[in-house]
Structure formats: C-alpha cells, structure tokens
Design an enzyme around this catalytic site. Structure first.
Site, PDB file in Angstrom:
ATOM      1  N   LYS A   1       0.857  -1.186   0.000  1.00 59.88           N
ATOM      2  CA  LYS A   1       0.000   0.000   0.000  1.00 59.88           C
ATOM      3  C   LYS A   1       0.896   1.240   0.000  1.00 59.88           C
ATOM      4  CE  LYS A   1      -4.420   1.035   2.144  1.00 59.88           C
ATOM      5  NZ  LYS A   1      -5.118   1.065   3.437  1.00 59.88           N
TER       6      LYS A   1
HETATM    7  C1  E4P Z   1      -8.384   1.588   3.600  1.00 60.62           C
HETATM    8  O1  E4P Z   1      -7.630   1.264   2.723  1.00 60.62           O
HETATM    9  C2  E4P Z   1      -8.248   2.889   4.279  1.00 60.62           C
HETATM   10  O2  E4P Z   1      -7.017   2.963   4.921  1.00 60.62           O
HETATM   11  C3  E4P Z   1      -9.388   3.097   5.236  1.00 60.62           C
HETATM   12  O3  E4P Z   1     -10.579   2.692   4.603  1.00 60.62           O
HETATM   13  C4  E4P Z   1      -9.479   4.523   5.734  1.00 60.62           C
HETATM   14  O4  E4P Z   1     -10.665   4.644   6.466  1.00 60.62           O
HETATM   15  P1  E4P Z   1     -10.943   5.867   7.466  1.00 60.62           P
HETATM   16  O5  E4P Z   1     -11.158   7.095   6.649  1.00 60.62           O
HETATM   17  O6  E4P Z   1     -12.174   5.467   8.192  1.00 60.62           O
HETATM   18  O7  E4P Z   1      -9.746   5.978   8.351  1.00 60.62           O
END
Ligand code: E4P
Length: 214
Positions: free
Chosen positions: A83
């Site tokens: 990621k």
């Molecule tokens: C997933 O890849 C993201 O890191 C996550 O959905 C972020 O979510 P949030 O905005 O609730 O922190």
C-alpha cells in the site's frame, strides 16, 4: 463485487471470514496501531489467516525507501500487496514495484485524475476514500463513479477499492456504480446483514410454526 475487511484486528477478521464472504483485508498504520502489537507481526498473522489480498502500507515517503520497504513487506506472503500513498514519490515507486511483478494498492486517493495517474503507474488497486471526502462536504461516491468510468474508457485493469466506508449506503452506491471492491470496517460489516423486518418476520414464522398440528 468483492468484500474486503478494513481492519488489523485478527478477531474481527476471523469473524468476517466465518461469514464465508470475505475476499481480502486492508490495513493501514492507524489500524495496526490500535492493536498495540508489532507491525510486521500483525501483518504476518493476517496474511496467514486469509487467502485473498492483504494490503500492507509502507511508511517511507521517498521512492527508494518505498521500493525497499515494499520489497520487504512482499516477503511476508504471496497475498501481500504494497500500500503506497498517492504522492509523486509513491507513484514512481509503484511503477518500479509493478514492473517487478509486485502488487500495489495506491491509497489516499481523493480525485479521479489522481486515480488515472495511479493506473498509468501500474497500480493493482486504487483506494478512493469516500468517507473522508463526505466528511468535508465533498461527494466521495462521485469520485468513485468517475474513476470507474475513466478506467472503463481506457481498459485499465486497476481494481477500485472503495475505502473509508462509513455506512451500508456507501456499499450500495459502490455496487451500483460497479466498483470492484468495498473495504468495510467490522462495525459496518455487521450492520449490512441485519434488518428489523427480517428479525420480526422470522420471529412470526417461528411462532406460527408452533400452531401447526404435529
Ligand atoms: C483503507 O484502505 C483505508 O485505509 C481506510 O478505509 C481509511 O478509512 P478511514 O477514513 O475510516 O480511516
């Protein structure tokens, strides 16, 4: 449509897996921090637990560091995708990692042109954050709609992970748009199955069954 769970909590992952509809996991440093455990230890446990893709986020912010860290994270297991934040150095790293055959999830995407850049760099997944856009009175789902249309226009293979999901409506809209994947927090996962009319209807069927002569 594929369902990923957006968590680093192994107990939540096991519960979602038991439902039989879990296709993968996304994590980020904030989610791992909540576990109070070591970064690689948590990711290793998750990668062993699920068959599908598991996103492991890099901490480095310059290309060489991202590539180095990405190569290390990919050794955790064959289902790990790296990621990478949607910054200039991140996209350079995605190009290098994808040329090496490693899978990437480009994260922190907030508009469709950013998503186009990620696809051009060879991203396996793109993660538009709908909830965080909605939080600032923008329309997160409009961005998803644009990304899906742009990828269709040019035949990009990059899969759209609708991220930062806050409620079941986000999942419904993502599905209507045709996004490939929704990554769902555990609390929302539980909420999407339950309906009061289902519970009431079932209770009535069961009580009426008792009236049937045996
Ligand atoms: C997933 O890849 C993201 O890191 C996550 O959905 C972020 O979510 P949030 O905005 O609730 O922190």
């Amino acid at each position: 449509m594929k369902f990923f769970i957006d968590t680093a909590d192994i107990a939540e992952i096991r519960k979602a897996k038991a439902l039989g509809i879990l296709d993968g996991v996304t994590t980020n440093p904030s989610l791992v921090a909540k576990t109070g455990r070591k970064y690689v230890e948590v990711l290793t446990e998750i990668a062993k637990e699920v068959d599908g893709p598991v996103s492991a986020e890099v901490i480095a912010t310059e290309c060489d560091g991202i590539v180095k860290e990405g190569r290390e994270l990919s050794k955790i297991g064959p289902n790990i995708n790296i990621k990478v934040p949607l910054i200039e150095e991140g996209l350079k790293a995605v190009k290098i990692l994808s040329d090496e055959g490693l899978k990437t999830n480009v994260t922190l995407c907030f508009n469709s042109v950013q998503a186009l850049m990620a696809a051009k760099a060879g991203a396996t997944f793109i993660s538009p954050f709908v909830g965080r856009l909605d939080d600032i009175s923008a329309d997160g789902m409009e961005v998803v709609e644009e990304i899906v249309a742009i990828y269709d226009n040019y035949g990009y293979d990059t899969e759209v992970i609708v991220a930062s999901i806050r409620n079941p409506l986000h999942i419904k809209h993502a599905a209507l748009i045709g996004a490939h994947i929704a990554t769902i927090p555990f609390s929302v996962f539980q909420g999407i199955i339950k309906h009061p009319l289902t519970d009431n209807g079932l209770a009535k069927f069961l009580s009426d069954y008792q009236k049937i002569p045996k």
